[in-house]
Design an enzyme around this catalytic site. Structure first.
Site, PDB file in Angstrom:
ATOM      1  N   LYS A   1       2.099  -4.019   6.727  1.00 16.56           N
ATOM      2  CA  LYS A   1       2.480  -4.065   5.310  1.00 16.56           C
ATOM      3  C   LYS A   1       4.002  -3.959   5.164  1.00 16.56           C
ATOM      4  CE  LYS A   1      -1.483  -4.615   3.389  1.00 16.56           C
ATOM      5  NZ  LYS A   1      -1.788  -5.899   2.760  1.00 16.56           N
TER       6      LYS A   1
ATOM      7  N   SER B   1       0.833  -1.196   0.000  1.00 11.17           N
ATOM      8  CA  SER B   1       0.000   0.000   0.000  1.00 11.17           C
ATOM      9  C   SER B   1       0.868   1.246   0.000  1.00 11.17           C
ATOM     10  CB  SER B   1      -0.855  -0.037   1.277  1.00 11.17           C
ATOM     11  OG  SER B   1      -1.372   1.228   1.554  1.00 11.17           O
TER      12      SER B   1
ATOM     13  N   TYR C   1      -1.636  -1.084  10.821  1.00  9.66           N
ATOM     14  CA  TYR C   1      -1.879  -1.585   9.459  1.00  9.66           C
ATOM     15  C   TYR C   1      -0.651  -1.324   8.585  1.00  9.66           C
ATOM     16  CZ  TYR C   1      -3.613  -1.738   4.642  1.00  9.66           C
ATOM     17  OH  TYR C   1      -3.757  -2.009   3.300  1.00  9.66           O
TER      18      TYR C   1
HETATM   19  P1  NAD Z   1     -11.176  -7.039   1.176  1.00 15.11           P
HETATM   20  O1  NAD Z   1     -11.407  -6.990   2.638  1.00 15.11           O
HETATM   21  O2  NAD Z   1     -12.331  -6.802   0.267  1.00 15.11           O
HETATM   22  O3  NAD Z   1     -10.508  -8.437   0.784  1.00 15.11           O
HETATM   23  C1  NAD Z   1      -9.674  -9.159   1.655  1.00 15.11           C
HETATM   24  C2  NAD Z   1     -10.229 -10.572   1.737  1.00 15.11           C
HETATM   25  O4  NAD Z   1      -9.394 -11.343   2.606  1.00 15.11           O
HETATM   26  C3  NAD Z   1     -11.650 -10.636   2.309  1.00 15.11           C
HETATM   27  O5  NAD Z   1     -12.485 -11.349   1.409  1.00 15.11           O
HETATM   28  C4  NAD Z   1     -11.504 -11.373   3.646  1.00 15.11           C
HETATM   29  O6  NAD Z   1     -12.622 -12.201   3.914  1.00 15.11           O
HETATM   30  C5  NAD Z   1     -10.229 -12.165   3.416  1.00 15.11           C
HETATM   31  N1  NAD Z   1      -9.443 -12.465   4.620  1.00 15.11           N
HETATM   32  C6  NAD Z   1      -9.098 -11.623   5.632  1.00 15.11           C
HETATM   33  N2  NAD Z   1      -8.339 -12.270   6.530  1.00 15.11           N
HETATM   34  C7  NAD Z   1      -8.168 -13.543   6.063  1.00 15.11           C
HETATM   35  C8  NAD Z   1      -7.483 -14.689   6.547  1.00 15.11           C
HETATM   36  N3  NAD Z   1      -6.813 -14.651   7.701  1.00 15.11           N
HETATM   37  N4  NAD Z   1      -7.548 -15.839   5.833  1.00 15.11           N
HETATM   38  C9  NAD Z   1      -8.242 -15.893   4.667  1.00 15.11           C
HETATM   39  N5  NAD Z   1      -8.936 -14.840   4.165  1.00 15.11           N
HETATM   40  C10 NAD Z   1      -8.886 -13.666   4.864  1.00 15.11           C
HETATM   41  O7  NAD Z   1      -9.994  -6.002   0.853  1.00 15.11           O
HETATM   42  P2  NAD Z   1      -9.435  -5.488  -0.549  1.00 15.11           P
HETATM   43  O8  NAD Z   1      -9.779  -4.046  -0.680  1.00 15.11           O
HETATM   44  O9  NAD Z   1      -9.794  -6.418  -1.613  1.00 15.11           O
HETATM   45  O10 NAD Z   1      -7.862  -5.550  -0.261  1.00 15.11           O
HETATM   46  C11 NAD Z   1      -7.080  -6.644  -0.652  1.00 15.11           C
HETATM   47  C12 NAD Z   1      -5.644  -6.408  -0.212  1.00 15.11           C
HETATM   48  O11 NAD Z   1      -5.153  -5.197  -0.787  1.00 15.11           O
HETATM   49  C13 NAD Z   1      -5.472  -6.277   1.292  1.00 15.11           C
HETATM   50  O12 NAD Z   1      -4.279  -6.938   1.669  1.00 15.11           O
HETATM   51  C14 NAD Z   1      -5.313  -4.783   1.498  1.00 15.11           C
HETATM   52  O13 NAD Z   1      -4.538  -4.484   2.640  1.00 15.11           O
HETATM   53  C15 NAD Z   1      -4.592  -4.373   0.220  1.00 15.11           C
HETATM   54  N6  NAD Z   1      -4.825  -2.968  -0.122  1.00 15.11           N
HETATM   55  C16 NAD Z   1      -6.103  -2.509  -0.304  1.00 15.11           C
HETATM   56  C17 NAD Z   1      -6.311  -1.155  -0.600  1.00 15.11           C
HETATM   57  C18 NAD Z   1      -7.719  -0.627  -0.771  1.00 15.11           C
HETATM   58  O14 NAD Z   1      -7.899   0.589  -0.715  1.00 15.11           O
HETATM   59  N7  NAD Z   1      -8.722  -1.471  -1.016  1.00 15.11           N
HETATM   60  C19 NAD Z   1      -5.224  -0.280  -0.716  1.00 15.11           C
HETATM   61  C20 NAD Z   1      -3.934  -0.783  -0.546  1.00 15.11           C
HETATM   62  C21 NAD Z   1      -3.745  -2.129  -0.247  1.00 15.11           C
HETATM   63  N1  UFG Z   2     -12.689  11.221   2.669  1.00 17.02           N
HETATM   64  C1  UFG Z   2     -13.719  12.099   2.908  1.00 17.02           C
HETATM   65  N2  UFG Z   2     -14.907  11.595   3.335  1.00 17.02           N
HETATM   66  C2  UFG Z   2     -15.121  10.253   3.517  1.00 17.02           C
HETATM   67  C3  UFG Z   2     -14.056   9.360   3.264  1.00 17.02           C
HETATM   68  C4  UFG Z   2     -12.842   9.875   2.851  1.00 17.02           C
HETATM   69  O1  UFG Z   2     -13.566  13.311   2.767  1.00 17.02           O
HETATM   70  O2  UFG Z   2     -16.233   9.861   3.913  1.00 17.02           O
HETATM   71  C5  UFG Z   2     -11.402  11.751   2.165  1.00 17.02           C
HETATM   72  C6  UFG Z   2     -10.196  11.443   3.013  1.00 17.02           C
HETATM   73  O3  UFG Z   2     -10.027  12.413   4.008  1.00 17.02           O
HETATM   74  C7  UFG Z   2      -9.081  11.435   1.967  1.00 17.02           C
HETATM   75  C8  UFG Z   2      -9.760  10.921   0.714  1.00 17.02           C
HETATM   76  O4  UFG Z   2     -11.158  11.129   0.905  1.00 17.02           O
HETATM   77  O5  UFG Z   2      -8.639  12.760   1.713  1.00 17.02           O
HETATM   78  C9  UFG Z   2      -9.522   9.437   0.449  1.00 17.02           C
HETATM   79  O6  UFG Z   2      -9.861   8.690   1.616  1.00 17.02           O
HETATM   80  P1  UFG Z   2     -10.011   7.114   1.604  1.00 17.02           P
HETATM   81  O7  UFG Z   2     -10.419   6.697   2.973  1.00 17.02           O
HETATM   82  O8  UFG Z   2     -10.883   6.695   0.456  1.00 17.02           O
HETATM   83  O9  UFG Z   2      -8.531   6.619   1.248  1.00 17.02           O
HETATM   84  P2  UFG Z   2      -7.157   6.841   2.013  1.00 17.02           P
HETATM   85  O10 UFG Z   2      -6.223   7.511   1.038  1.00 17.02           O
HETATM   86  O11 UFG Z   2      -7.337   7.487   3.303  1.00 17.02           O
HETATM   87  O12 UFG Z   2      -6.690   5.340   2.310  1.00 17.02           O
HETATM   88  C10 UFG Z   2      -6.724   4.300   1.309  1.00 17.02           C
HETATM   89  C11 UFG Z   2      -6.910   2.961   2.016  1.00 17.02           C
HETATM   90  C12 UFG Z   2      -5.697   2.643   2.841  1.00 17.02           C
HETATM   91  C13 UFG Z   2      -4.457   2.701   2.000  1.00 17.02           C
HETATM   92  C14 UFG Z   2      -4.360   4.030   1.286  1.00 17.02           C
HETATM   93  C15 UFG Z   2      -3.194   4.075   0.359  1.00 17.02           C
HETATM   94  O13 UFG Z   2      -8.049   2.997   2.855  1.00 17.02           O
HETATM   95  O14 UFG Z   2      -5.813   1.323   3.350  1.00 17.02           O
HETATM   96  O15 UFG Z   2      -5.553   4.287   0.537  1.00 17.02           O
HETATM   97  O16 UFG Z   2      -3.236   2.971  -0.497  1.00 17.02           O
HETATM   98  F1  UFG Z   2      -3.371   2.536   2.793  1.00 17.02           F
END
Ligand code: NAD
Ligand code: UFG
Length: 338
Positions: free
Chosen positions: A153, A125, A149
């Site tokens: 990572k 991330s 978190y």
């Molecule tokens: P998500 O929660 O939709 O998907 C994660 C999945 O993993 C879920 O289906 C959950 O049931 C499963 N899971 C959790 N713990 C588990 C375990 N111990 N064993 C087996 N399954 C398990 O999240 P996502 O948005 O699809 O994110 C996927 C990955 O990408 C995560 O590692 C997250 O940290 C990373 N990531 C996501 C974002 C984002 O904004 N969505 C940004 C950066 C990194």
């Molecule tokens: N925001 C609002 N209102 C909301 C939600 C978010 O104004 O209801 C704003 C936040 O303050 C930020 C922007 O929208 O300025 C984006 O916020 P998000 O929560 O959508 O995303 P973040 O950048 O905070 O975080 C996301 C994931 C993290 C990851 C990060 C970088 O949630 O897990 O992107 O990959 F680490």
């Protein structure tokens, strides 16, 4: 050539889109998930597009049964999404985050090693970059994070880099995602958070659908042109295709990659709301709220290394991200419906 990949977290938001991208590219997917943050109904949706392209295993990556999963489902590599992803929740339950994300990844790597599967793509991330680093963020920017978190990572990144350096049989791609949004254009799968969404795009779609009365904008006094936070939103299908490019590169014997997956364009909260309203024709009531603790003003990627190494770059624009997110939400107002 058809390959077989295990997708941990395969029924989650990014994992389910990855499964479609893999199957579209002619590969076979084995989805593994404990369903703690996803719905079993995702599988029916995937079957509508690819009836025979995947298998599903309900299991936890920390489970002793993992060795058996690799015996029963031989694969060429693993795309590792499983884990917990809420920054806020990680501050309240740090040990739970370390258990799923760090211990879970270690457990997975041991099972892979036992099975002789040593090719992995890991979901990292942009949160691993030190908060004071200026954007665009290149992979060489200083690392540092203040949340459990983020630490989970970084710990996994370090573990993977160290493992690969010690044992060159391993092939490791670490991909640092910026802000994945949007949905598959079919409208069959998308992001379905449980309860109040914490991220901007799902909150926006649920306000547009009338589930919530207004969107809170967390701060309009940041040092940005319109005062709201700037992020690098990337379409989830572009993100999935970035993984395909990384897998192809590993298949050509690359040993180690650490790459940003972003568009390189910063978009403010205000700009995203305006674009969404224009594309969908929906009215988005907004209230200005306090800054969210821990948020930074600006974060967007320098994606040039991914282009140089993989010849991959994001192609879908903000309008497409909004249109696809809205199609998913309007066709599935209750998400997967429980
Ligand atoms: P998500 O929660 O939709 O998907 C994660 C999945 O993993 C879920 O289906 C959950 O049931 C499963 N899971 C959790 N713990 C588990 C375990 N111990 N064993 C087996 N399954 C398990 O999240 P996502 O948005 O699809 O994110 C996927 C990955 O990408 C995560 O590692 C997250 O940290 C990373 N990531 C996501 C974002 C984002 O904004 N969505 C940004 C950066 C990194
Ligand atoms: N925001 C609002 N209102 C909301 C939600 C978010 O104004 O209801 C704003 C936040 O303050 C930020 C922007 O929208 O300025 C984006 O916020 P998000 O929560 O959508 O995303 P973040 O950048 O905070 O975080 C996301 C994931 C993290 C990851 C990060 C970088 O949630 O897990 O992107 O990959 F680490």
């Amino acid at each position: 050539m058809t390959s077989r990949f295990l997708i941990t977290g395969g029924s989650g938001y990014i994992g389910s889109h990855m499964a479609l991208a893999l199957m579209d590219a002619g590969h076979h997917a084995v989805l593994l998930d404990n369903l703690s943050n996803s719905s079993i109904r995702v599988l029916d949706r995937l079957r509508q597009l690819h009836p025979n392209g995947f298998e599903f295993v309900q299991a936890d990556i920390r489970d002793d049964r993992l060795e058996e999963v690799f015996r029963r489902h031989p694969v060429d590599g693993v795309i590792h999404f499983a884990g917990l992803k809420s920054v806020g929740e990680s501050r309240i339950q740090p040990l739970r985050y370390f258990d799923h994300n760090i211990a879970g990844t270690l457990r997975l790597l041991r099972a892979m090693d036992g099975a002789g599967v040593r090719r992995i793509v890991f979901s990292s991330s942009a949160t691993v970059y030190e908060a004071t680093q200026p954007s665009p963020l290149a992979e060489t920017a200083a690392l540092g994070t203040s949340t459990p978190y983020g630490h989970s990572k970084l710990a996994c990144e370090d573990m993977l880099r160290s493992l690969q350096a010690a044992d060159p049989r391993w092939q490791v791609a670490i991909l640092r995602y910026f802000n994945p949004v949007g949905a598959h254009p079919s409208g069959l799968i998308g992001e379905a958070p449980q309860g109040l969404p914490s991220n901007l795009m799902p909150m926006l779609t649920q306000v547009a659908s009338g589930r919530y009365p207004h969107l809170s904008v967390f701060g309009n006094d940041y040092p940005t042109p319109d005062g709201t936070g700037i992020r690098d939103y990337i379409h989830v299908m572009d993100l999935a295709e970035g993984h395909l490019a990384a897998l192809a590169h590993l298949a050509e014997h690359a040993r180690h990659l650490t790459l940003n997956l972003g568009t390189g364009h910063g978009t403010s909260v205000r700009e995203l709301i305006d674009t969404f309203a224009r594309v969908t024709g929906r009215d988005i009531p907004v209230r200005i709220a306090d800054r969210r603790p821990g948020d930074i003003a600006v974060s967007f990627a320098d994606p040039s290394l991914a282009w140089k190494q993989l010849r991959w770059k994001a192609t879908r624009n903000l309008e497409t991200m909004c249109a696809d997110a809205w199609r998913w939400q309007s066709l599935n107002p209750e998400g997967y419906g429980g």
